[in-house]
Write a protein that holds these residues in place. Structure first.
Motif, mmCIF file in Angstrom:
data_model
loop_
_atom_site.group_PDB
_atom_site.id
_atom_site.type_symbol
_atom_site.label_atom_id
_atom_site.label_comp_id
_atom_site.label_asym_id
_atom_site.label_seq_id
_atom_site.Cartn_x
_atom_site.Cartn_y
_atom_site.Cartn_z
ATOM 1 N N MET A 123 0.836 -1.169 0.000
ATOM 2 C CA MET A 123 0.000 0.000 0.000
ATOM 3 C C MET A 123 0.883 1.235 0.000
ATOM 4 N N LEU A 124 0.553 2.191 -0.850
ATOM 5 C CA LEU A 124 1.260 3.461 -0.939
ATOM 6 C C LEU A 124 0.364 4.538 -0.351
ATOM 7 N N GLU A 125 0.921 5.295 0.575
ATOM 8 C CA GLU A 125 0.173 6.374 1.210
ATOM 9 C C GLU A 125 0.954 7.672 1.109
ATOM 10 N N ALA A 126 0.271 8.711 0.698
ATOM 11 C CA ALA A 126 0.838 10.055 0.692
ATOM 12 C C ALA A 126 0.039 10.866 1.704
ATOM 13 N N SER A 127 0.743 11.558 2.562
ATOM 14 C CA SER A 127 0.076 12.292 3.633
ATOM 15 C C SER A 127 0.557 13.738 3.665
ATOM 16 N N ASN A 128 -0.352 14.662 3.384
ATOM 17 C CA ASN A 128 -0.107 16.110 3.491
ATOM 18 C C ASN A 128 1.123 16.570 2.706
ATOM 19 N N LEU A 129 1.285 16.067 1.490
ATOM 20 C CA LEU A 129 2.434 16.439 0.673
ATOM 21 C C LEU A 129 2.321 17.876 0.172
ATOM 22 N N ALA A 130 3.470 18.532 0.108
ATOM 23 C CA ALA A 130 3.561 19.859 -0.484
ATOM 24 C C ALA A 130 4.838 19.933 -1.295
ATOM 25 N N CYS A 131 4.762 20.663 -2.412
ATOM 26 C CA CYS A 131 5.908 20.802 -3.304
ATOM 27 C C CYS A 131 6.035 22.259 -3.721
ATOM 28 N N GLN A 132 7.261 22.728 -3.698
ATOM 29 C CA GLN A 132 7.544 24.106 -4.086
ATOM 30 C C GLN A 132 8.663 24.116 -5.118
ATOM 31 N N ARG A 133 8.516 24.934 -6.153
ATOM 32 C CA ARG A 133 9.556 25.165 -7.152
ATOM 33 C C ARG A 133 9.789 26.668 -7.207
ATOM 34 N N GLY A 134 10.998 27.065 -6.831
ATOM 35 C CA GLY A 134 11.276 28.496 -6.735
ATOM 36 C C GLY A 134 10.422 29.098 -5.639
ATOM 37 N N ASP A 135 9.715 30.155 -5.940
ATOM 38 C CA ASP A 135 8.843 30.782 -4.937
ATOM 39 C C ASP A 135 7.379 30.364 -5.100
ATOM 40 N N ARG A 136 7.133 29.361 -5.945
ATOM 41 C CA ARG A 136 5.762 28.935 -6.256
ATOM 42 C C ARG A 136 5.436 27.590 -5.616
ATOM 43 N N ILE A 137 4.338 27.536 -4.890
ATOM 44 C CA ILE A 137 3.832 26.278 -4.334
ATOM 45 C C ILE A 137 3.048 25.581 -5.451
ATOM 46 N N LEU A 138 3.505 24.386 -5.837
ATOM 47 C CA LEU A 138 2.821 23.644 -6.890
ATOM 48 C C LEU A 138 1.594 22.916 -6.354
ATOM 49 N N PHE A 139 1.723 22.333 -5.165
ATOM 50 C CA PHE A 139 0.588 21.698 -4.500
ATOM 51 C C PHE A 139 0.885 21.611 -3.019
ATOM 52 N N SER A 140 -0.191 21.490 -2.244
ATOM 53 C CA SER A 140 -0.040 21.344 -0.792
ATOM 54 C C SER A 140 -1.213 20.541 -0.251
ATOM 55 N N ASP A 141 -1.037 19.993 0.944
ATOM 56 C CA ASP A 141 -2.075 19.199 1.614
ATOM 57 C C ASP A 141 -2.603 18.073 0.724
ATOM 58 N N LEU A 142 -1.730 17.454 -0.045
ATOM 59 C CA LEU A 142 -2.127 16.372 -0.948
ATOM 60 C C LEU A 142 -1.982 15.039 -0.225
ATOM 61 N N SER A 143 -3.090 14.311 -0.115
ATOM 62 C CA SER A 143 -3.086 13.013 0.557
ATOM 63 C C SER A 143 -3.898 12.015 -0.246
ATOM 64 N N PHE A 144 -3.438 10.780 -0.270
ATOM 65 C CA PHE A 144 -4.185 9.690 -0.900
ATOM 66 C C PHE A 144 -3.592 8.371 -0.444
ATOM 67 N N THR A 145 -4.360 7.310 -0.667
ATOM 68 C CA THR A 145 -3.922 5.952 -0.370
ATOM 69 C C THR A 145 -4.221 5.086 -1.587
ATOM 70 N N LEU A 146 -3.242 4.281 -1.977
ATOM 71 C CA LEU A 146 -3.422 3.341 -3.081
ATOM 72 C C LEU A 146 -3.152 1.930 -2.583
ATOM 73 N N ALA A 147 -4.135 1.070 -2.701
ATOM 74 C CA ALA A 147 -3.966 -0.339 -2.341
ATOM 75 C C ALA A 147 -3.437 -1.095 -3.560
ATOM 76 N N SER A 148 -2.978 -2.290 -3.354
ATOM 77 C CA SER A 148 -2.474 -3.131 -4.427
ATOM 78 C C SER A 148 -3.519 -3.255 -5.525
ATOM 79 N N GLY A 149 -3.094 -3.039 -6.775
ATOM 80 C CA GLY A 149 -3.996 -3.158 -7.912
ATOM 81 C C GLY A 149 -4.760 -1.890 -8.252
ATOM 82 N N GLU A 150 -4.684 -0.870 -7.415
ATOM 83 C CA GLU A 150 -5.358 0.393 -7.704
ATOM 84 C C GLU A 150 -4.446 1.302 -8.517
#
Length: 148
Positions: free
Chosen positions: A1-28
């Motif tokens: 199972m892959l889980e992402a919890s509250n991910l945020a990414c910034q490039r330079g002074d720009r926030i590309l995404f924030s508060d990104l969360s999801f869960t992927l089970a096998s086969g999804e």
């Protein structure tokens, strides 16, 4: 199972995404879509451990992926924009070297079968530099067929 919890990414002074969360089970599957520059590739690189998020955590099988190191990286295969095909090697040799580097046994028959399934029958011994971009991508995709 892959889980992402509250991910945020910034490039330079720009926030590309924030508060990104999801869960992927096998086969999804997860479809990542958006306009150019919105962070799709950055997200994939973060999930694979190639890049680091400015916030958040990736968990694989319930444990922090960064702390798992090689055990985590050994369980994934990242196919980016580039084909990662060695131009001077044949399609067959590209599969064989990828398997060797991954420490996975691969017979010539298994490699040839994967190339045939990807529509490369008759091109398996040609150097990759003479293949079309689509055929090179098929070599890369054949790696999925022969990898764990």
């Amino acid at each position: 199972m892959l889980e992402a919890s509250n991910l945020a990414c910034q490039r330079g002074d720009r926030i590309l995404f924030s508060d990104l969360s999801f869960t992927l089970a096998s086969g999804e599957l997860l479809q990542v879509a958006g306009p150019n520059g919105s962070g799709k590739t950055s997200l994939l690189k973060i999930l694979c451990g190639i890049s680091n998020p400015i916030e958040g955590e990736i968990r694989w099988q319930g444990e922090n992926a960064r702390k798992q190191g090689e055990a985590f990286r050994g369980d994934l295969l990242y196919l980016g924009h580039h084909n990662a095909v060695k131009e001077d090697l044949s399609a067959l040799e590209n599969l064989q070297i990828a398997a060797t580097l991954a420490g996975e046994p691969l017979s010539e028959d298994q490699a040839l079968d994967a190339l045939e399934r990807m529509g490369l029958l008759g091109r398996e011994y040609l150097p990759a530099k003479v293949l079309s971009q689509g055929q090179k991508r098929r070599v890369t995709l054949a790696r999925l067929l022969v990898s764990k």
